[in-house]
Design a protein around this motif. Structure first.
Motif, PDB file in Angstrom:
ATOM      1  N   ALA A  58      13.490  35.747 -37.868  1.00  0.00           N
ATOM      2  CA  ALA A  58      13.974  33.691 -36.613  1.00  0.00           C
ATOM      3  C   ALA A  58      13.462  33.509 -38.683  1.00  0.00           C
ATOM      4  O   ALA A  58      13.013  33.720 -39.623  1.00  0.00           O
ATOM      5  N   THR A  59      14.086  32.031 -38.055  1.00  0.00           N
ATOM      6  CA  THR A  59      13.665  30.566 -39.501  1.00  0.00           C
ATOM      7  C   THR A  59      13.004  29.354 -38.187  1.00  0.00           C
ATOM      8  O   THR A  59      12.494  29.559 -37.755  1.00  0.00           O
ATOM      9  N   LYS A  60      12.212  28.500 -39.537  1.00  0.00           N
ATOM     10  CA  LYS A  60      11.589  27.218 -39.015  1.00  0.00           C
ATOM     11  C   LYS A  60      12.722  26.361 -37.658  1.00  0.00           C
ATOM     12  O   LYS A  60      12.387  26.169 -37.347  1.00  0.00           O
ATOM     13  N   GLU A  61      13.916  26.513 -39.051  1.00  0.00           N
ATOM     14  CA  GLU A  61      14.975  25.713 -37.982  1.00  0.00           C
ATOM     15  C   GLU A  61      15.127  26.766 -36.565  1.00  0.00           C
ATOM     16  O   GLU A  61      15.349  26.095 -35.014  1.00  0.00           O
ATOM     17  N   THR A  62      15.725  27.840 -36.453  1.00  0.00           N
ATOM     18  CA  THR A  62      15.436  29.081 -34.976  1.00  0.00           C
ATOM     19  C   THR A  62      14.398  28.415 -34.207  1.00  0.00           C
ATOM     20  O   THR A  62      15.197  28.575 -32.601  1.00  0.00           O
ATOM     21  N   GLU A  63      13.289  28.524 -34.764  1.00  0.00           N
ATOM     22  CA  GLU A  63      11.751  28.012 -33.924  1.00  0.00           C
ATOM     23  C   GLU A  63      12.159  27.147 -33.398  1.00  0.00           C
ATOM     24  O   GLU A  63      11.423  26.297 -32.184  1.00  0.00           O
ATOM     25  N   ALA A  64      12.364  26.079 -34.197  1.00  0.00           N
ATOM     26  CA  ALA A  64      12.626  24.702 -33.568  1.00  0.00           C
ATOM     27  C   ALA A  64      13.454  24.297 -32.781  1.00  0.00           C
ATOM     28  O   ALA A  64      13.796  23.110 -32.196  1.00  0.00           O
ATOM     29  N   GLY A  65      14.669  24.910 -32.270  1.00  0.00           N
ATOM     30  CA  GLY A  65      15.755  25.466 -31.113  1.00  0.00           C
ATOM     31  C   GLY A  65      17.007  24.494 -32.242  1.00  0.00           C
ATOM     32  O   GLY A  65      17.794  23.728 -31.737  1.00  0.00           O
TER      33      GLY A  65
ATOM     34  N   ASP B  13       1.866  33.888 -23.402  1.00  0.00           N
ATOM     35  CA  ASP B  13       3.187  33.130 -23.589  1.00  0.00           C
ATOM     36  C   ASP B  13       3.836  32.294 -24.697  1.00  0.00           C
ATOM     37  O   ASP B  13       2.728  31.966 -25.568  1.00  0.00           O
ATOM     38  N   GLY B  14       4.899  32.248 -25.070  1.00  0.00           N
ATOM     39  CA  GLY B  14       5.221  31.740 -26.408  1.00  0.00           C
ATOM     40  C   GLY B  14       4.790  30.165 -26.346  1.00  0.00           C
ATOM     41  O   GLY B  14       4.642  29.890 -25.786  1.00  0.00           O
ATOM     42  N   PRO B  15       4.789  29.875 -27.666  1.00  0.00           N
ATOM     43  CA  PRO B  15       5.479  30.186 -28.787  1.00  0.00           C
ATOM     44  C   PRO B  15       5.007  31.425 -29.787  1.00  0.00           C
ATOM     45  O   PRO B  15       3.614  31.264 -29.650  1.00  0.00           O
ATOM     46  N   PHE B  16       5.542  31.964 -30.602  1.00  0.00           N
ATOM     47  CA  PHE B  16       3.908  32.444 -31.373  1.00  0.00           C
ATOM     48  C   PHE B  16       4.060  32.007 -32.535  1.00  0.00           C
ATOM     49  O   PHE B  16       5.593  31.781 -33.145  1.00  0.00           O
ATOM     50  N   ALA B  17       2.979  32.152 -33.818  1.00  0.00           N
ATOM     51  CA  ALA B  17       3.212  31.239 -34.703  1.00  0.00           C
ATOM     52  C   ALA B  17       3.865  32.269 -35.867  1.00  0.00           C
ATOM     53  O   ALA B  17       3.831  31.307 -36.620  1.00  0.00           O
ATOM     54  N   GLU B  18       3.562  33.060 -36.069  1.00  0.00           N
ATOM     55  CA  GLU B  18       4.506  34.038 -37.038  1.00  0.00           C
ATOM     56  C   GLU B  18       5.641  34.199 -37.335  1.00  0.00           C
ATOM     57  O   GLU B  18       6.252  34.980 -36.853  1.00  0.00           O
ATOM     58  N   THR B  19       6.184  33.156 -38.071  1.00  0.00           N
ATOM     59  CA  THR B  19       7.605  33.280 -37.706  1.00  0.00           C
ATOM     60  C   THR B  19       8.534  34.628 -38.595  1.00  0.00           C
ATOM     61  O   THR B  19       9.424  34.896 -37.758  1.00  0.00           O
ATOM     62  N   LYS B  20       7.467  34.667 -39.721  1.00  0.00           N
ATOM     63  CA  LYS B  20       8.323  36.321 -40.271  1.00  0.00           C
ATOM     64  C   LYS B  20       8.343  37.370 -38.993  1.00  0.00           C
ATOM     65  O   LYS B  20       8.960  38.618 -39.552  1.00  0.00           O
ATOM     66  N   GLU B  21       7.862  37.176 -38.276  1.00  0.00           N
ATOM     67  CA  GLU B  21       7.712  38.323 -37.312  1.00  0.00           C
ATOM     68  C   GLU B  21       8.784  38.385 -35.930  1.00  0.00           C
ATOM     69  O   GLU B  21       8.743  39.442 -35.383  1.00  0.00           O
ATOM     70  N   LEU B  22       9.223  37.407 -36.366  1.00  0.00           N
ATOM     71  CA  LEU B  22      10.021  37.206 -34.971  1.00  0.00           C
ATOM     72  C   LEU B  22      11.958  37.633 -35.508  1.00  0.00           C
ATOM     73  O   LEU B  22      11.967  37.185 -36.360  1.00  0.00           O
ATOM     74  N   ILE B  23      12.577  37.737 -33.992  1.00  0.00           N
ATOM     75  CA  ILE B  23      13.797  37.597 -34.470  1.00  0.00           C
ATOM     76  C   ILE B  23      14.647  36.040 -33.640  1.00  0.00           C
ATOM     77  O   ILE B  23      14.323  36.069 -33.083  1.00  0.00           O
ATOM     78  N   ALA B  24      15.447  36.342 -34.595  1.00  0.00           N
ATOM     79  CA  ALA B  24      15.881  34.986 -33.673  1.00  0.00           C
ATOM     80  C   ALA B  24      18.125  35.780 -33.481  1.00  0.00           C
ATOM     81  O   ALA B  24      18.713  34.802 -32.433  1.00  0.00           O
ATOM     82  N   GLY B  25      17.592  37.033 -32.794  1.00  0.00           N
ATOM     83  CA  GLY B  25      19.669  37.524 -32.369  1.00  0.00           C
ATOM     84  C   GLY B  25      19.560  38.958 -33.543  1.00  0.00           C
ATOM     85  O   GLY B  25      18.640  39.519 -34.378  1.00  0.00           O
ATOM     86  N   TYR B  26      20.266  38.902 -32.421  1.00  0.00           N
ATOM     87  CA  TYR B  26      21.077  41.081 -33.260  1.00  0.00           C
ATOM     88  C   TYR B  26      21.960  41.673 -33.337  1.00  0.00           C
ATOM     89  O   TYR B  26      23.080  40.977 -32.530  1.00  0.00           O
ATOM     90  N   TRP B  27      22.208  42.721 -33.643  1.00  0.00           N
ATOM     91  CA  TRP B  27      23.559  42.751 -33.587  1.00  0.00           C
ATOM     92  C   TRP B  27      23.540  45.021 -33.437  1.00  0.00           C
ATOM     93  O   TRP B  27      22.646  44.978 -33.635  1.00  0.00           O
TER      94      TRP B  27
ATOM     95  N   PHE C 200      25.818  33.653 -43.294  1.00  0.00           N
ATOM     96  CA  PHE C 200      24.493  33.287 -43.421  1.00  0.00           C
ATOM     97  C   PHE C 200      24.676  31.997 -44.504  1.00  0.00           C
ATOM     98  O   PHE C 200      24.963  32.858 -45.558  1.00  0.00           O
ATOM     99  N   HIS C 201      24.127  31.423 -44.958  1.00  0.00           N
ATOM    100  CA  HIS C 201      23.158  30.261 -46.328  1.00  0.00           C
ATOM    101  C   HIS C 201      21.894  30.663 -47.081  1.00  0.00           C
ATOM    102  O   HIS C 201      21.629  30.072 -47.414  1.00  0.00           O
ATOM    103  N   ASP C 202      21.421  31.039 -45.546  1.00  0.00           N
ATOM    104  CA  ASP C 202      20.493  31.233 -45.775  1.00  0.00           C
ATOM    105  C   ASP C 202      19.400  32.074 -44.385  1.00  0.00           C
ATOM    106  O   ASP C 202      19.926  32.313 -43.441  1.00  0.00           O
ATOM    107  N   GLY C 203      17.968  32.695 -44.598  1.00  0.00           N
ATOM    108  CA  GLY C 203      17.564  33.190 -43.352  1.00  0.00           C
ATOM    109  C   GLY C 203      17.252  35.494 -44.032  1.00  0.00           C
ATOM    110  O   GLY C 203      17.608  35.244 -45.539  1.00  0.00           O
ATOM    111  N   GLN C 204      17.251  35.769 -43.324  1.00  0.00           N
ATOM    112  CA  GLN C 204      17.029  37.646 -43.623  1.00  0.00           C
ATOM    113  C   GLN C 204      17.801  38.814 -42.342  1.00  0.00           C
ATOM    114  O   GLN C 204      17.687  37.806 -41.549  1.00  0.00           O
TER     115      GLN C 204
END
Length: 133
Positions: free
Chosen positions: A4-11, A61-75, A94-98
């Motif tokens: 996850a990134t700040k953008e994905t967590e912001a929807g 219940d979410g949201p959860f504070a630590e974005t670096k610990e979250l996932i935004a998707g999977y394959w 991707f243009h940014d992210g991990q």
């Protein structure tokens, strides 16, 4: 695992162009016989965490504070090696992210603890899943 990134967590949703790029990449994975599954996940404010402590269960219940610990998707990919997975991951549009690459456990990884009876049970469940039951 798409981190996850700040953008994905912001929807913040992807643009039409980004969706098209990802669709094309996913099509390449499918045509290569690699992609078994994949999805994007809603932001953590739409989720919950269940914690286990012996027989006690608690839910946060979410949201959860630590974005670096979250996932935004999977394959889920089936590849011959970690090196092959890395080569495919380098091509993700991707243009940014991990992205984090991890192996799934296989029966032989569990050794003797995964008895023939447990293996048969697992095989039955997998057959039901593949049959859509």
């Amino acid at each position: 695992i798409v981190k996850a990134t700040k953008e994905t967590e912001a929807g913040v949703l992807p643009t039409t162009e980004q969706l098209a790029e990802m669709g094309q990449f996913n099509e390449e994975l499918v045509k290569a016989g690699i992609m078994l599954a994949g999805d994007g996940l809603q932001a953590s404010d739409q989720g919950a965490r269940v914690y286990y402590d012996g027989s006690k269960r608690s839910v946060v219940d979410g949201p959860f504070a630590e974005t670096k610990e979250l996932i935004a998707g999977y394959w889920i990919w089936q590849v011959k090696s970690m090196e092959e997975a890395v080569e495919w991951a380098k091509r993700i549009p991707f243009h940014d992210g991990q992205v984090e690459l991890r192996r799934a456990f296989e029966a032989e990884d569990f050794g003797e603890a995964f008895t023939p009876e447990l293996q048969e049970h697992d095989a039955r469940l997998r057959n039901q899943l593949s049959a859509g039951q």
